[in-house]
Design a protein around this motif. Sequence first.
Motif, PDB file in Angstrom:
ATOM      1  N   GLU A 196       5.599   4.108  -0.019  1.00  0.00           N
ATOM      2  CA  GLU A 196       4.790   5.202  -0.736  1.00  0.00           C
ATOM      3  C   GLU A 196       3.796   4.750  -1.494  1.00  0.00           C
ATOM      4  O   GLU A 196       2.721   5.130  -1.529  1.00  0.00           O
ATOM      5  N   TYR A 197       4.102   3.792  -2.559  1.00  0.00           N
ATOM      6  CA  TYR A 197       3.033   3.360  -3.063  1.00  0.00           C
ATOM      7  C   TYR A 197       1.900   2.751  -2.446  1.00  0.00           C
ATOM      8  O   TYR A 197       0.641   2.733  -2.632  1.00  0.00           O
ATOM      9  N   ILE A 198       2.166   1.776  -1.605  1.00  0.00           N
ATOM     10  CA  ILE A 198       1.268   1.322  -0.540  1.00  0.00           C
ATOM     11  C   ILE A 198       0.467   2.407   0.076  1.00  0.00           C
ATOM     12  O   ILE A 198      -0.786   2.057   0.301  1.00  0.00           O
ATOM     13  N   ASN A 199       0.840   3.246   0.794  1.00  0.00           N
ATOM     14  CA  ASN A 199       0.145   4.061   1.352  1.00  0.00           C
ATOM     15  C   ASN A 199      -0.667   4.977   0.443  1.00  0.00           C
ATOM     16  O   ASN A 199      -1.953   5.226   0.707  1.00  0.00           O
ATOM     17  N   ARG A 200      -0.132   5.352  -0.758  1.00  0.00           N
ATOM     18  CA  ARG A 200      -1.301   5.997  -1.773  1.00  0.00           C
ATOM     19  C   ARG A 200      -2.440   5.007  -2.248  1.00  0.00           C
ATOM     20  O   ARG A 200      -3.478   5.453  -2.505  1.00  0.00           O
ATOM     21  N   PHE A 201      -1.964   3.645  -2.490  1.00  0.00           N
ATOM     22  CA  PHE A 201      -2.945   2.756  -2.986  1.00  0.00           C
ATOM     23  C   PHE A 201      -4.029   2.615  -1.956  1.00  0.00           C
ATOM     24  O   PHE A 201      -5.223   2.496  -2.148  1.00  0.00           O
ATOM     25  N   ARG A 202      -3.562   2.536  -0.676  1.00  0.00           N
ATOM     26  CA  ARG A 202      -4.463   2.567   0.549  1.00  0.00           C
ATOM     27  C   ARG A 202      -5.384   3.512   0.605  1.00  0.00           C
ATOM     28  O   ARG A 202      -6.719   3.350   0.982  1.00  0.00           O
ATOM     29  N   ALA A 203      -4.953   4.849   0.403  1.00  0.00           N
ATOM     30  CA  ALA A 203      -5.916   5.988   0.469  1.00  0.00           C
ATOM     31  C   ALA A 203      -6.789   5.938  -0.549  1.00  0.00           C
ATOM     32  O   ALA A 203      -7.948   6.232  -0.568  1.00  0.00           O
ATOM     33  N   GLN A 204      -6.553   5.345  -1.905  1.00  0.00           N
ATOM     34  CA  GLN A 204      -7.543   5.353  -2.922  1.00  0.00           C
ATOM     35  C   GLN A 204      -8.459   4.240  -2.430  1.00  0.00           C
ATOM     36  O   GLN A 204      -9.569   4.427  -2.768  1.00  0.00           O
ATOM     37  N   VAL A 205      -8.137   3.173  -1.867  1.00  0.00           N
ATOM     38  CA  VAL A 205      -9.055   2.036  -1.449  1.00  0.00           C
ATOM     39  C   VAL A 205     -10.156   2.604  -0.610  1.00  0.00           C
ATOM     40  O   VAL A 205     -11.400   2.393  -0.645  1.00  0.00           O
ATOM     41  N   VAL A 206      -9.737   3.515   0.607  1.00  0.00           N
ATOM     42  CA  VAL A 206     -10.543   4.164   1.565  1.00  0.00           C
ATOM     43  C   VAL A 206     -11.346   5.017   0.810  1.00  0.00           C
ATOM     44  O   VAL A 206     -12.501   5.119   1.018  1.00  0.00           O
ATOM     45  N   LYS A 207     -10.975   5.681  -0.039  1.00  0.00           N
ATOM     46  CA  LYS A 207     -11.804   6.694  -1.029  1.00  0.00           C
ATOM     47  C   LYS A 207     -12.686   6.179  -1.784  1.00  0.00           C
ATOM     48  O   LYS A 207     -13.986   6.643  -1.952  1.00  0.00           O
ATOM     49  N   VAL A 208     -12.460   4.942  -2.546  1.00  0.00           N
ATOM     50  CA  VAL A 208     -13.350   4.387  -3.393  1.00  0.00           C
ATOM     51  C   VAL A 208     -14.314   3.619  -2.493  1.00  0.00           C
ATOM     52  O   VAL A 208     -15.712   3.412  -2.715  1.00  0.00           O
ATOM     53  N   GLY A 209     -14.143   2.938  -1.404  1.00  0.00           N
ATOM     54  CA  GLY A 209     -15.001   2.347  -0.239  1.00  0.00           C
ATOM     55  C   GLY A 209     -15.528   1.112  -0.833  1.00  0.00           C
ATOM     56  O   GLY A 209     -16.500   0.637  -0.527  1.00  0.00           O
ATOM     57  N   ILE A 246      -1.035  -8.765   1.557  1.00  0.00           N
ATOM     58  CA  ILE A 246      -0.103  -7.966   0.854  1.00  0.00           C
ATOM     59  C   ILE A 246       0.841  -6.975   1.661  1.00  0.00           C
ATOM     60  O   ILE A 246       2.012  -6.723   1.686  1.00  0.00           O
ATOM     61  N   ARG A 247       0.064  -6.384   2.789  1.00  0.00           N
ATOM     62  CA  ARG A 247       0.806  -5.209   3.351  1.00  0.00           C
ATOM     63  C   ARG A 247       1.648  -6.055   4.377  1.00  0.00           C
ATOM     64  O   ARG A 247       2.768  -5.376   4.481  1.00  0.00           O
ATOM     65  N   ARG A 248       1.311  -7.150   4.828  1.00  0.00           N
ATOM     66  CA  ARG A 248       2.300  -7.781   5.822  1.00  0.00           C
ATOM     67  C   ARG A 248       3.525  -8.198   5.003  1.00  0.00           C
ATOM     68  O   ARG A 248       4.674  -8.170   5.629  1.00  0.00           O
ATOM     69  N   ARG A 249       3.243  -8.655   3.904  1.00  0.00           N
ATOM     70  CA  ARG A 249       4.527  -9.223   2.932  1.00  0.00           C
ATOM     71  C   ARG A 249       5.252  -8.098   2.642  1.00  0.00           C
ATOM     72  O   ARG A 249       6.609  -8.000   2.649  1.00  0.00           O
ATOM     73  N   ALA A 250       4.504  -7.020   2.428  1.00  0.00           N
ATOM     74  CA  ALA A 250       5.388  -5.568   2.040  1.00  0.00           C
ATOM     75  C   ALA A 250       6.278  -5.114   3.080  1.00  0.00           C
ATOM     76  O   ALA A 250       7.207  -4.741   2.994  1.00  0.00           O
ATOM     77  N   VAL A 251       5.623  -5.176   4.427  1.00  0.00           N
ATOM     78  CA  VAL A 251       6.337  -4.761   5.666  1.00  0.00           C
ATOM     79  C   VAL A 251       7.809  -5.562   5.734  1.00  0.00           C
ATOM     80  O   VAL A 251       8.735  -4.962   5.818  1.00  0.00           O
TER      81      VAL A 251
END
Length: 292
Positions: free
Chosen positions: A186-199, A234-239
């Motif tokens: 959940e944290y990774i999905n929320r952080f990735r959404a913020q990265v997309v929003k910031v651009g 980081i995403r691959r290691r998190a998976v």
Amino acid sequence: MQQVMEMMRGLQDEMTESRVEQERMQTDLVDSRARNDELHIVNEELHRGLSSNQGQREQDETEHLTPPREFSTPFSQEILDAVIPNTFAGPKVIFTRIEDPEAHLTAFHTQMVFVGGSDAASCKLFMSTMTGMAMDWFISLPNGHITSFQQLSQLFREQYLANRAPPPVSYDLFDVKQYQGETLKEYINRFRAQVVKVGTSEEPMIVYAFRKGVCSGPFCESIIRNRPRTFAKIRRRAVEHIASEGEVCEKRTSVVPSRSRTQTRAQPVRVNETTTGRKKPEGRRPYETRKP
């Protein structure tokens, strides 16, 4: 004979009283009929008066009614003449003057992409998304002023410019923290959404912000010891960590099967060696005299 005469006289008196009573009743009946006729006449006159008053009132109300408000549209004649097919469904977004105009335009444009309507259809359907004060603003525009959806979008943005949210900056990533009890997924999905929003595309800052926001634990220790350089690593290691963490949780929650009674073996009983040999001689009891 005298008694008979008295009885006859009494009967004549009763008959006389009865006749008088009948005459009085007849007179009352005639009077009541006359009163009923008078009341009926008065009733009819009142009914006619009320009917005339009601008709006059309706006529007055009809004469004093204000004319309906004329609906003025700011669209050009070309947009008004455009026909919207019946297959087009109305948009599901609504603007009430408090929402972000840019977000409203984005949501409307996304729905129109699936519909595939023309520019005139977009103008007409966008008008149906406004309500309340927003509709009053739209009606107040000059007649025939809008000729394209691009012009309408620009006017809409300028009118509700104060409702726009402040543009995101790269440092907003440091405000994304992992909540207590929030899973790593959940944290990774929320952080990735913020990265997309910031651009932003600065990988060192993204990695550093993620490492600052993640809670302490095995995954945090692993990325501190072996620091990844990109967010993709980081995403691959998190998976991998999420998969192993799921197996550990499943192992912890699994119930160990109990051993059946038939498989249990009785423990051997240890036999005291002194019971099989000779008996231990009894000791002398105190204060006991010895027999000769």
